[in-house]
Design a protein around this motif. Structure first.
Motif, PDB file in Angstrom:
ATOM      1  N   ALA A 176      -0.165  -3.935   0.477  1.00 52.79           N
ATOM      2  CA  ALA A 176      -0.574  -5.184  -0.155  1.00 52.79           C
ATOM      3  C   ALA A 176      -1.317  -6.051   0.841  1.00 52.79           C
ATOM      4  O   ALA A 176      -0.958  -6.096   2.024  1.00 52.79           O
ATOM      5  CB  ALA A 176       0.659  -5.933  -0.643  1.00 52.79           C
ATOM      6  N   GLU A 177      -2.371  -6.710   0.374  1.00 51.65           N
ATOM      7  CA  GLU A 177      -2.957  -7.787   1.173  1.00 51.65           C
ATOM      8  C   GLU A 177      -2.341  -9.070   0.634  1.00 51.65           C
ATOM      9  O   GLU A 177      -2.413  -9.345  -0.566  1.00 51.65           O
ATOM     10  CB  GLU A 177      -4.485  -7.824   1.050  1.00 51.65           C
ATOM     11  N   VAL A 178      -1.711  -9.825   1.513  1.00 51.60           N
ATOM     12  CA  VAL A 178      -1.020 -11.034   1.056  1.00 51.60           C
ATOM     13  C   VAL A 178      -1.629 -12.260   1.727  1.00 51.60           C
ATOM     14  O   VAL A 178      -2.112 -12.199   2.853  1.00 51.60           O
ATOM     15  CB  VAL A 178       0.498 -10.977   1.370  1.00 51.60           C
ATOM     16  N   THR A 182      -3.784 -17.606   5.135  1.00 57.07           N
ATOM     17  CA  THR A 182      -4.161 -16.510   6.019  1.00 57.07           C
ATOM     18  C   THR A 182      -3.858 -15.156   5.382  1.00 57.07           C
ATOM     19  O   THR A 182      -2.844 -15.018   4.699  1.00 57.07           O
ATOM     20  CB  THR A 182      -3.357 -16.644   7.338  1.00 57.07           C
ATOM     21  N   HIS A 183      -4.755 -14.183   5.599  1.00 61.26           N
ATOM     22  CA  HIS A 183      -4.557 -12.840   5.022  1.00 61.26           C
ATOM     23  C   HIS A 183      -3.883 -11.869   5.999  1.00 61.26           C
ATOM     24  O   HIS A 183      -4.239 -11.821   7.171  1.00 61.26           O
ATOM     25  CB  HIS A 183      -5.909 -12.248   4.591  1.00 61.26           C
ATOM     26  N   TRP A 184      -2.933 -11.110   5.440  1.00 66.24           N
ATOM     27  CA  TRP A 184      -2.192 -10.119   6.219  1.00 66.24           C
ATOM     28  C   TRP A 184      -2.105  -8.841   5.398  1.00 66.24           C
ATOM     29  O   TRP A 184      -2.188  -8.881   4.165  1.00 66.24           O
ATOM     30  CB  TRP A 184      -0.764 -10.609   6.512  1.00 66.24           C
ATOM     31  N   ALA A 240      -5.011  -9.200   8.723  1.00 61.97           N
ATOM     32  CA  ALA A 240      -6.215  -8.624   8.129  1.00 61.97           C
ATOM     33  C   ALA A 240      -7.419  -9.414   8.637  1.00 61.97           C
ATOM     34  O   ALA A 240      -7.308 -10.617   8.879  1.00 61.97           O
ATOM     35  CB  ALA A 240      -6.140  -8.721   6.610  1.00 61.97           C
ATOM     36  N   HIS A 241      -8.567  -8.711   8.787  1.00 63.24           N
ATOM     37  CA  HIS A 241      -9.821  -9.360   9.262  1.00 63.24           C
ATOM     38  C   HIS A 241      -9.508 -10.615  10.084  1.00 63.24           C
ATOM     39  O   HIS A 241      -9.825 -11.739   9.705  1.00 63.24           O
ATOM     40  CB  HIS A 241     -10.770  -9.662   8.104  1.00 63.24           C
ATOM     41  N   ALA A 242      -8.904 -10.378  11.267  1.00 62.80           N
ATOM     42  CA  ALA A 242      -8.240 -11.445  12.021  1.00 62.80           C
ATOM     43  C   ALA A 242      -9.107 -12.646  12.390  1.00 62.80           C
ATOM     44  O   ALA A 242      -8.588 -13.741  12.554  1.00 62.80           O
ATOM     45  CB  ALA A 242      -7.649 -10.851  13.300  1.00 62.80           C
ATOM     46  N   SER A 245     -12.711  -0.960   5.889  1.00 64.29           N
ATOM     47  CA  SER A 245     -13.881  -1.412   5.121  1.00 64.29           C
ATOM     48  C   SER A 245     -13.678  -2.709   4.341  1.00 64.29           C
ATOM     49  O   SER A 245     -14.613  -3.418   4.072  1.00 64.29           O
ATOM     50  CB  SER A 245     -14.298  -0.328   4.134  1.00 64.29           C
ATOM     51  N   ASP A 246     -12.450  -3.022   3.927  1.00 64.51           N
ATOM     52  CA  ASP A 246     -12.203  -4.113   2.972  1.00 64.51           C
ATOM     53  C   ASP A 246     -13.107  -3.936   1.750  1.00 64.51           C
ATOM     54  O   ASP A 246     -13.715  -4.886   1.262  1.00 64.51           O
ATOM     55  CB  ASP A 246     -12.428  -5.484   3.639  1.00 64.51           C
ATOM     56  N   ALA A 247     -13.174  -2.700   1.252  1.00 64.56           N
ATOM     57  CA  ALA A 247     -14.107  -2.372   0.170  1.00 64.56           C
ATOM     58  C   ALA A 247     -13.662  -2.994  -1.146  1.00 64.56           C
ATOM     59  O   ALA A 247     -12.534  -2.804  -1.591  1.00 64.56           O
ATOM     60  CB  ALA A 247     -14.222  -0.863   0.018  1.00 64.56           C
TER      61      ALA A 247
HETATM   62 ZN   LIG Z   1      -8.679 -10.703   2.995  1.00 63.84          ZN
END
Ligand SMILES: [Zn+2]
Ligand SMILES: [Zn+2]
Length: 400
Positions: A91-93, A103-105, A157-159, A215-217
């Motif tokens: 999961a992206e949270v 913030t995304h993790w 994620a994408h820090a 990729s974060d596609a």
């Molecule tokens: Zn994100």
């Protein structure tokens, strides 16, 4: 025996097979079976991470695939799709920190049962659990605790991205945000499209972490635009975790990703005069019109918060290789891509391995020249910023 496996661990799903929205910003053709097929058949990947799998409908779809025999749970953790692809559900949270930042993790789990347990506990903190990456009212520290208690792994994620990356606006040091005790359970960090190893290794606190390039596609064609080469005994959860921790010879042997200049947030962008900064970093106000109304670039942010003026790579850091995905190359349309795929099988094969003669034979000299010049790094790039991707300029090939 250890072998190399290609993995992209940040892929979104747009819709369930029945057409229910999952990740609203992702393409509606981005369903689980389409993603799986694309990843194996056209992109050449062995391992993928699905980052919306905690949405109950998607969880049920995965469980249904296992029931039907299209996928099975691996002894070492993770799922195997039709004996061809390892799928790590996660999961992206979006957390809400004490300072108000979102913030995304990324959280990943070895089994569907653990994923379900996490999905259940997360759903209590979301307004609409059926949609992915909705703001959750908990800070990262608390979610990290929940994820690890269930048996999963949790990391930024994408820090560095300006809006939702942990370093973007939220903090100068992850260790300060989480506290050093929790920071110790972070083994990996996702660089994001606008950053690479040279940039991230300006921060001392990251020296011990393994970097991922994913990729974060949000659409099928973007799958694999960044990926990692893992050295593993087999493509499974437990082997991946060993690679993250660099134990028993397992590790990331290379990162493949965009030149960060192609990323959407590489340099600072002025929202008043709509220019992308070119001056030496950090550019924190617009050098042209003086406005402070800017979207800070990742390059600029790292110059602002870095510990050192030059990168210091720890000994374990693998090479970061730039690649220009076919979709970024000028003058290569869908038909040409199809012809290349028919001939070489996968995009990774085309970008990195196919010989000059074979490419010329398949699609002609002009296209071959574009691919080979990009492979050699001989491309002129217009830098990205403010949400607009950078661009590979095409004049030198006679294509526009
Ligand atoms: Zn994100
Ligand atoms: Zn994402």
């Amino acid at each position: 025996m250890l072998a190399e496996y290609y993995g992209d661990l940040h892929i979104h799903i747009g819709r369930t097979q029945e057409g229910h929205p999952v990740k609203v910003t992702a393409s509606r053709t981005q369903t689980l079976p389409c993603v799986f097929e694309k990843a194996v058949a056209e992109k050449g990947l062995h391992i993928i991470g699905i980052v919306d799998a905690a949405c109950p409908r998607l969880y049920l779809e995965l469980a249904g695939m296992v029931e039907k025999g299209d996928a099975r749970e691996l002894a070492g953790g993770g799922l195997c799709y039709r004996d061809r692809l390892t799928v790590i559900p996660g999961a992206e949270v979006e957390t809400t920190e004490e300072n108000g930042c979102h913030t995304h993790w990324l959280a990943f789990f070895p089994s569907l049962e653990m994923l379900r347990e996490f999905s259940f506990s997360l759903s209590k903190h979301l307004t609409n659990p059926e949609l992915s990456t909705q703001p959750c009212h908990l800070p990262a520290r608390v979610l990290l605790r929940e994820v690890t208690a269930v048996g999963g792994i949790f990391f930024p994620a994408h820090a560095f991205t300006p809006h939702k990356g942990v370093y973007g606006q939220c903090t100068r040091r992850i260790k300060e945000l989480l506290g050093s005790e929790y920071f110790q359970s972070i083994f990996v960090l996702e660089l994001g499209l606008s950053a690479d190893t040279d940039m991230a290794d300006h921060l001392e606190e990251l020296a011990n972490l393994t970097f991922l390039s994913n990729s974060d596609a949000h659409s099928l064609r973007n799958i694999g635009r960044e990926f990692n080469v893992f050295l593993l005994e087999e493509p499974s959860w437990s082997e991946l975790i060993k690679a993250f921790k660099r134990s028993g010879g397992r590790r990331v042997v290379a990162n493949y990703g965009l030149n960060p200049k192609l990323g959407k947030y590489h340099r600072t962008f002025c929202l008043s005069c709509r220019r992308i900064a070119t001056a030496d970093p950090p550019v924190l106000t617009c050098p042209h019109c003086g406005s402070e109304h800017v979207v800070k670039g990742v390059f600029d942010r790292i110059a602002e918060i870095g510990d050192w003026p030059e990168p210091r790579h720890p000994e374990h850091r693998p090479p970061y290789n730039y690649q220009v995905p076919l979709s970024f190359l000028p003058g290569i349309g869908a038909k040409t891509v199809r012809r290349l795929l028919d001939r070489f099988g996968s995009e990774i094969e085309i970008l990195h391995r196919a010989s000059r003669e074979d490419i010329v034979e398949a699609v002609g000299l002009r296209v071959a020249e574009v691919i080979l010049q990009a492979r050699a790094g001989n491309v002129t790039i217009r830098t990205g910023g403010g949400g607009t991707y950078g661009k590979v300029m095409g004049e030198e090939y006679g294509a526009v």
